[in-house]
Design an enzyme around this catalytic site. Structure first.
Site, PDB file in Angstrom:
ATOM      1  N   GLY A 207       0.120   0.925   3.516  1.00  0.00           N
ATOM      2  CA  GLY A 207      -0.350  -0.061   4.493  1.00  0.00           C
ATOM      3  C   GLY A 207      -1.327  -1.011   3.839  1.00  0.00           C
ATOM      4  O   GLY A 207      -1.387  -1.087   2.619  1.00  0.00           O
ATOM      5  N   ASN A 208      -2.048  -1.732   4.649  1.00  0.00           N
ATOM      6  CA  ASN A 208      -3.041  -2.658   4.095  1.00  0.00           C
ATOM      7  C   ASN A 208      -4.192  -2.822   5.081  1.00  0.00           C
ATOM      8  O   ASN A 208      -4.163  -2.245   6.172  1.00  0.00           O
ATOM      9  CB  ASN A 208      -2.386  -3.996   3.756  1.00  0.00           C
ATOM     10  CG  ASN A 208      -1.750  -4.619   4.976  1.00  0.00           C
ATOM     11  OD1 ASN A 208      -2.421  -5.020   5.903  1.00  0.00           O
ATOM     12  ND2 ASN A 208      -0.414  -4.644   4.982  1.00  0.00           N
ATOM     13  N   ARG A 209      -5.172  -3.619   4.684  1.00  0.00           N
ATOM     14  CA  ARG A 209      -6.415  -3.683   5.452  1.00  0.00           C
ATOM     15  C   ARG A 209      -6.437  -4.790   6.503  1.00  0.00           C
ATOM     16  O   ARG A 209      -7.490  -5.126   7.033  1.00  0.00           O
ATOM     17  CB  ARG A 209      -7.588  -3.866   4.491  1.00  0.00           C
ATOM     18  CG  ARG A 209      -7.731  -2.691   3.542  1.00  0.00           C
ATOM     19  CD  ARG A 209      -8.906  -2.885   2.609  1.00  0.00           C
ATOM     20  NE  ARG A 209     -10.159  -3.030   3.332  1.00  0.00           N
ATOM     21  CZ  ARG A 209     -11.273  -3.526   2.814  1.00  0.00           C
ATOM     22  NH1 ARG A 209     -11.274  -3.928   1.566  1.00  0.00           N
ATOM     23  NH2 ARG A 209     -12.359  -3.626   3.540  1.00  0.00           N
ATOM     24  N   SER A 210      -5.306  -5.380   6.813  1.00  0.00           N
ATOM     25  CA  SER A 210      -5.313  -6.455   7.812  1.00  0.00           C
ATOM     26  C   SER A 210      -5.689  -5.903   9.186  1.00  0.00           C
ATOM     27  O   SER A 210      -5.116  -4.916   9.647  1.00  0.00           O
ATOM     28  CB  SER A 210      -3.928  -7.109   7.880  1.00  0.00           C
ATOM     29  OG  SER A 210      -3.927  -8.067   8.901  1.00  0.00           O
ATOM     30  N   ALA A 274       0.104  -9.186   7.551  1.00  0.00           N
ATOM     31  CA  ALA A 274       0.169  -8.815   6.140  1.00  0.00           C
ATOM     32  C   ALA A 274       1.338  -7.851   6.012  1.00  0.00           C
ATOM     33  O   ALA A 274       1.319  -6.739   6.543  1.00  0.00           O
ATOM     34  CB  ALA A 274      -1.127  -8.142   5.727  1.00  0.00           C
TER      35      ALA A 274
END
Ligand code: C5P
Length: 394
Positions: A207-210, A274
């Site tokens: 995943g990502n930090r968006s 993102a």
């Protein structure tokens, strides 16, 4: 004029209704305006500078003798797109009508020729006095938008015309004056928000930090401006978004699938999600044991924007880029490669921007123009991107 076209000077006169303007300030911020509060010195008897500074997150001064090195009566005037003076007392209206410049606010009014709206609030006998009537007529003749006070109960026991109107009628009239009201009526806008998650096993994912904040700001701003909005949300918890169609997705493939069936009908796509660049080749149904969890084989996700670009039939596509080096050049090449009409790029080195309410970056347009966005709320950026998208739509 400011770069965002959403900078407001909120002038506060010395009336008891000053406290109600704290709410006006908040609602203007909700609409994506950057607000600098300029109270008259005597209004501080009702509401102090600390309140305005805390709510606006900006310095508050009342006289030209403060922060002299900034020459605020000119620098603030130059950066202002609109004035809203609420409440305006009989004295302040008289000073404005006679062109006085005896505090910072009146200096700013003289130094700026942008649209100005005034919301008077006073006792009916003062409102109806011949001097006030003449002063209001003078201001109107000079192009000021003077709102009619409401009729009803006043601070004391009597009633009549002179009440400060409700917050939303002030804000709605201000939106009409500024011309940003419902200019997206009849437009269909798709916004993606959040970050996709690509399952490794039933427990883990890439995943990502968006946080999804920017996309949600765009969706809300577009809805407020009258657009029909479809928000495709990837792994974000959403408050109640009245009037916005929401589809929840988890992965990039799911997001593309939803867009494949909706893109053709939209006018503007704002792709703020993102999207994970890659996904595990195989996602397994059982949790991978620690001892075997040593490497993950990946394959690239589809580039959603690049996939949709050839299907464009008049749609405007807005992309985002988060970069840590060669920020502008990297964004420029993404604009080309992904067939975008405009892109907003921010420098996220050190984790800046993610999860924050503010943003800082640059908008790049197809014609090569660059619009710097310095320290603005995500709501302001949302409106600015919609302004440019609408312009491109023609
Ligand atoms: O290539 P990069 O991920 O930096 O590009 C960012 C922009 O492209 C964003 O607008 C994002 O939503 C979009 N994107 C996409 N499909 C991907 C990856 C990113 O549409 N697979």
């Amino acid at each position: 004029m400011s770069a965002t076209n959403r900078e407001v000077i909120l002038g506060i006169g010395a009336g008891i209704a000053a406290y109600k303007s704290a709410d006006v300030l908040r609602r203007l911020q909700d609409q994506g305006f950057g607000v600098t509060v300029v109270p008259t010195p005597s209004s501080l008897n009702f509401v102090g500078a600390a309140t305005w500074e805390a709510l606006s997150h900006r310095a508050v001064t009342t006289q030209v003798w403060e922060r002299v090195e900034e020459v605020r009566h000119i620098s603030l005037a130059k950066n202002a797109d609109y004035f809203l003076i609420a409440p305006a007392t009989a004295d302040l209206i008289a000073r404005l009508a006679s062109g006085r410049a005896d505090d910072l606010l009146t200096n700013l009014v003289l130094a700026s020729d942008v649209p100005k709206m005034i919301v008077p609030a006073m006792h009916p006998s003062m409102w109806l006095d011949a001097a006030t009537v003449a002063n209001v007529a003078t201001l109107r003749a000079r192009g000021f938008h003077v709102m009619e006070p409401e009729t009803g109960r006043l601070t004391g026991s009597d009633s009549g015309q002179g009440r400060f109107p409700e917050t939303m009628s002030i804000v709605n009239q201000f939106l009409t004056v500024t011309g940003v009201h419902r200019d997206l009526e009849g437009k269909k806008i798709i916004v993606t928000a959040g970050g996709t998650r690509e399952a490794i096993d039933p427990v883990r994912f890439i995943g990502n930090r968006s946080s999804g904040k920017q996309g949600i700001s765009v969706a809300k701003a577009a809805a407020r401006r009258g657009a029909q909005v479809h928000l495709i949300a990837a792994n974000v918890e959403l408050e109640n978004l009245d009037g916005i169609l929401v589809t929840h997705v988890v992965t990039a493939d799911e997001m593309l699938q939803v867009l494949n069936s909706s893109f053709a009908q939209c006018n503007i796509l704002v792709m703020s999600a993102a999207v994970a660049d890659a996904k595990p080749v195989a996602s397994v149904d059982e949790k991978i044991k620690k001892a075997h969890f040593t490497s993950i084989e990946l394959e690239q996700n589809p580039d959603i924007l690049a996939t949709l670009a050839p299907l464009k039939n008049g749609q405007v596509m807005v992309g985002f880029a988060a970069e840590t080096s060669d920020v502008i050049a990297a964004a420029g090449s993404k604009l080309e490669k992904k067939g975008l009409d405009l892109i907003y790029v921010n420098d996220v080195s050190g984790g800046a921007i993610f999860g924050s309410d503010d943003t800082e970056g640059t908008i790049l347009l197809r014609n090569g123009d660059q619009v710097p966005v310095s320290h603005q709320s995500k709501d302001t950026l949302a409106n600015l991107l919609l302004d440019y998208a609408l312009k491109q739509l023609g």
